[in-house]
Design an enzyme around this catalytic site. Structure first.
Site, PDB file in Angstrom:
ATOM      1  N   CYS A 193       0.880  -1.367   0.338  1.00 60.73           N
ATOM      2  CA  CYS A 193      -0.076   0.021  -0.141  1.00 60.73           C
ATOM      3  C   CYS A 193       1.058   1.197  -0.644  1.00 60.73           C
ATOM      4  O   CYS A 193      -0.133   2.568   0.681  1.00 60.73           O
ATOM      5  CB  CYS A 193      -0.991  -0.036   1.440  1.00 60.73           C
ATOM      6  SG  CYS A 193      -1.844  -1.769   1.254  1.00 60.73           S
TER       7      CYS A 193
ATOM      8  N   ASP B 283       1.783   2.558  -2.740  1.00 61.80           N
ATOM      9  CA  ASP B 283       1.067   3.181  -3.749  1.00 61.80           C
ATOM     10  C   ASP B 283      -0.488   4.037  -3.245  1.00 61.80           C
ATOM     11  O   ASP B 283      -0.020   5.297  -3.466  1.00 61.80           O
ATOM     12  CB  ASP B 283       1.050   2.742  -4.857  1.00 61.80           C
ATOM     13  CG  ASP B 283      -0.149   1.312  -4.714  1.00 61.80           C
ATOM     14  OD1 ASP B 283       0.057   0.966  -3.563  1.00 61.80           O
ATOM     15  OD2 ASP B 283       0.098   0.410  -5.667  1.00 61.80           O
TER      16      ASP B 283
END
Length: 356
Positions: A282, A284
């Site tokens: 996560c 991104d």
């Protein structure tokens, strides 16, 4: 320079705000967003009383005043300075740094480096290395020689490894010393974006350098609300395709301003970075939330074919979807609002569209 065309693909609804006590600019923007929604209707109402001729004259005068006010020299006298003004005369303006995230896939890394060395806009290639053992002398020499041989332009891209001994997904967003470009293209080692498509995306980013511009759109939507607590779902590609709406572009193939590397590392809540470290996932989503929180605007999805040359990764795990949902909601609770802004617009190169 490529011709830019923005196409609304379908109507999409904005997601609602969440609840929480953590202060963020997103929370404040969400509270004030409605205050400006009527400015264009007011402008239309003004047009009728004053007449078309007077309206056009007033509009021209307003535009000229805006140009004078926001020009760099006059603006500096008014106490206003653009954060990006230094890049206007930069010799690397229009170029970008390719930031490749890799982990124990040297064969894919070689293909990726060879490809991006060919792209005319590439100013430098940085490989984010997060293994206990540093890259071998042979690998370093091979890739350095590869960059020199593949690049056909007079300006040869710089090449270097950014070494991290700890395997941590936060490493891909560490600030880079002596970075010469404002534009950073973040990409996974198994993703290949054709040079023409990449250069077009760079021209799109140059028009909106504070936003994320990328090729892999994702979305969020309000799934349920229980006892005043909102729960959001994270939507993959098929959700974007079905609804025509997105609110994120993933950093596996996206442009963003280099300032976000500093903000991610030094100003974003440490609890989010700790979360990424612990869950190994996560980063991104965290970057998408960070940029949306800073800008109050959606990202830009660029139409273009990209190629994934690998067959394995975090996204291939069965629990991936559940973890992404949990990440999204945990991050939103820390912000105390939903920074993400949905949109149904994407950028296409009008030279290759029959209708636009």
């Amino acid at each position: 320079m490529s011709t830019l065309n923005l196409i609304a693909i379908r109507d999409g609804a904005l997601a609602g705000e969440g609840n929480g006590n953590f202060y963020s600019p997103a929370k404040e923007k969400a509270a004030n967003r409605g205050a400006y929604s009527c400015r264009w209707p007011i402008l239309r109402r003004l047009r009728h009383p004053i007449g078309a001729v007077k309206f056009k004259t007033l509009l021209i005068v307003s535009v000229l005043c805006s140009v004078i006010l926001f020009s760099p020299k006059i603006g500096s006298l008014m106490g206003w300075n653009s954060d990006d003004a230094s890049s206007v005369s930069s010799p690397t303006r229009g170029r970008y740094t390719v930031l490749i995230n890799t982990w124990k896939r040297n064969s894919l890394l070689k293909q990726s480096v060879a490809h991006y060395a060919l792209c005319r806009g590439t100013d430098a290639i940085h490989v984010v290395w997060s293994e206990r053992d540093p890259p071998s002398v042979d690998l370093r020499a091979y890739l350095e020689k590869l960059v020199l041989s593949k690049s056909e332009k007079a300006h040869k891209p710089n090449f270097r490894f950014d070494i991290n001994q700890e395997d941590n997904l936060n490493n891909r967003f560490k600030p880079i010393e002596e970075l010469r470009t404002d534009a950073v293209f973040s990409v996974d080692d198994d993703v290949i974006v054709p040079c023409a498509t990449l250069d077009f995306a760079n021209t799109v980013w140059q028009t909106a350098p504070s936003m994320m511009v990328g090729f892999v759109p994702r979305m969020h939507w309000l799934a349920e609300e229980t006892n005043g607590v909102e729960y959001y779902n994270y939507g993959g590609w098929w959700s974007v395709w079905w609804t025509g709406t997105y609110s994120m572009v993933l950093s596996k193939a996206a442009f963003f301003h280099r300032k976000y590397l500093d903000i991610y590392t030094y100003k974003m809540p440490t609890s989010i970075r700790d979360y990424v470290t612990r869950e190994r996932n996560c980063e991104d989503i965290a970057m998408s939330l960070l940029v949306a929180n800073a800008t109050g605007a959606p990202p830009i999805w660029v139409k273009g074919k990209i190629y994934e040359i690998g067959s394995s990764g975090i996204s291939s795990l069965k629990s991936h979807s559940h973890k992404r949902n949990k990440c999204l909601n945990d991050f939103i609770s820390l912000y105390g609002a939903v920074p993400l802004v949905s949109t149904n617009v994407k950028a296409v190169d009008a030279r290759y569209e029959w209708f636009w």
